[in-house]
Scaffold this active site. Structure first.
Site, PDB file in Angstrom:
ATOM      1  CB  ALA A  15      -0.709  -0.027   1.400  1.00  0.00           C
ATOM      2  CE  LYS A  97       0.801 -10.792  -5.358  1.00  0.00           C
ATOM      3  NZ  LYS A  97       1.491 -10.996  -4.634  1.00  0.00           N
TER       4      LYS A  97
END
Length: 324
Positions: A15, A97
């Site tokens: 992030a 993912k």
């Protein structure tokens, strides 16, 4: 332009260096809220990156009615729980993912999204890149004929201490890196999987350090991949490879997965060598913008539920082969 207000569940490194910059670059996105496991960590992110709101728990962020979409970069074993909680809180979701640890989990998550009329997209930023679209266009246009073999690799350094080192967290090289290889293969071969063979080297903690696989498709095409965390644990060593063989030629590329900037690959045909050169934006901004278009304009992304489920089935087959 209308903008989607984004919240992020967690203060993960991906992030920090990838998705937050991507949201800031995306034209239809607004960096709005961050949640951490502690209020102090969330406030630090908010102060450092310009979030408007910060929360000391993920549940608090999901109660914020201003948040329209959330990004989930949590460890793999937490994806199902928090994706479903976010969807039930009426938030669109972009989840790192691999979306799920198996096909059953993925199907359950997409079913909840459908029930709530929301978008759930698996975060393979590289698949939104003009580089991938160019490869697909060259194949579609028949420049190398029919694809009959693909080989790809994604190998990195090991880790000193990381959730990827633990089986109970959904760790291991195949979950973390091999999913790139399988999605690349499925993106470029338009056929159903017929059979899978794979083998792996395991660590003393029970996760795969290195996995090698072979996939055969019903149209006769074949593919192989290598993925691993084997280059020591104190370097930035990395090895990426993509080779696509067709009935009239081949494509070779050493472009790293998820790269941006000036990228190129070579096409080898009977008439000579063609070099494709592309300028590629930050991939994470492209996936943020794509999900934004789905929410605002009704677009359907390439990384669709059907694609993610097809990949989850292939991953299940590989994991069964290696005995994970």
């Amino acid at each position: 332009m209308q903008k989607i207000k984004w919240g992020i569940l967690g203060t993960a490194n991906i992030a920090r260096w990838a998705t937050i910059p991507g949201i800031k670059l995306a034209e239809n996105a607004e960096l709005y809220a961050i949640a951490g496991r502690s209020l102090e960590k969330a406030k630090s992110f908010a102060d450092g990156y310009g979030f408007q709101k910060f929360y000391g728990s993920y549940d608090e962020l999901l109660k914020d009615n201003e948040v329209q979409a959330v990004y989930i970069p949590l460890p793999n074993h937490l994806h199902k729980e928090w994706v479903i909680k976010a969807l039930k809180a009426k938030k669109h979701v972009l989840c790192e993912k691999p979306l799920a640890l198996n096909t059953a989990e993925a199907c359950e998550m997409f079913a909840v999204a459908k029930e709530n009329g929301l978008h759930l997209m698996e975060a393979y930023a590289y698949l939104h890149s003009p580089y991938i679209q160019s490869l697909k266009d060259d194949i579609k246009n028949g420049i190398i004929g029919d694809v009959d073999f693909i080989d790809t690799a994604f190998v990195t350094q090991g880790y000193k201490e990381d959730f990827r080192l633990y089986k109970e967290f959904g760790g291991g090289a195949f979950y973390d890196l091999g999913c790139y290889c399988t999605t690349m293969i499925l993106s470029l071969i338009d056929s159903e999987v017929e059979s899978v063979k794979a083998c792996a080297e395991f660590s003393d903690r029970g996760v795969d350090n290195l996995t090698t696989g072979f996939v055969r498709f019903k149209n006769g095409a074949r593919a192989s991949f290598n993925t691993g965390m084997i280059f020591g644990n104190s370097s930035n060593s990395r090895f990426d490879r993509l080779y696509i063989h067709g009935t009239k030629g081949s494509i070779r590329s050493d472009v790293e997965y998820n790269q941006a900037g000036s990228l190129s690959y070579e096409i080898f045909t009977q008439d000579g060598v063609i070099q494709r050169k592309l300028e590629v934006p930050q991939n994470y901004s492209l996936e943020i913008e794509e999900l934004g278009r789905c929410i605002l304009d009704g677009d359907t992304p390439f990384v669709s539920p059907d694609f993610s489920i097809k990949n989850a089935k292939l991953m299940d087959a590989v994991l069964q082969e290696i005995g994970f």
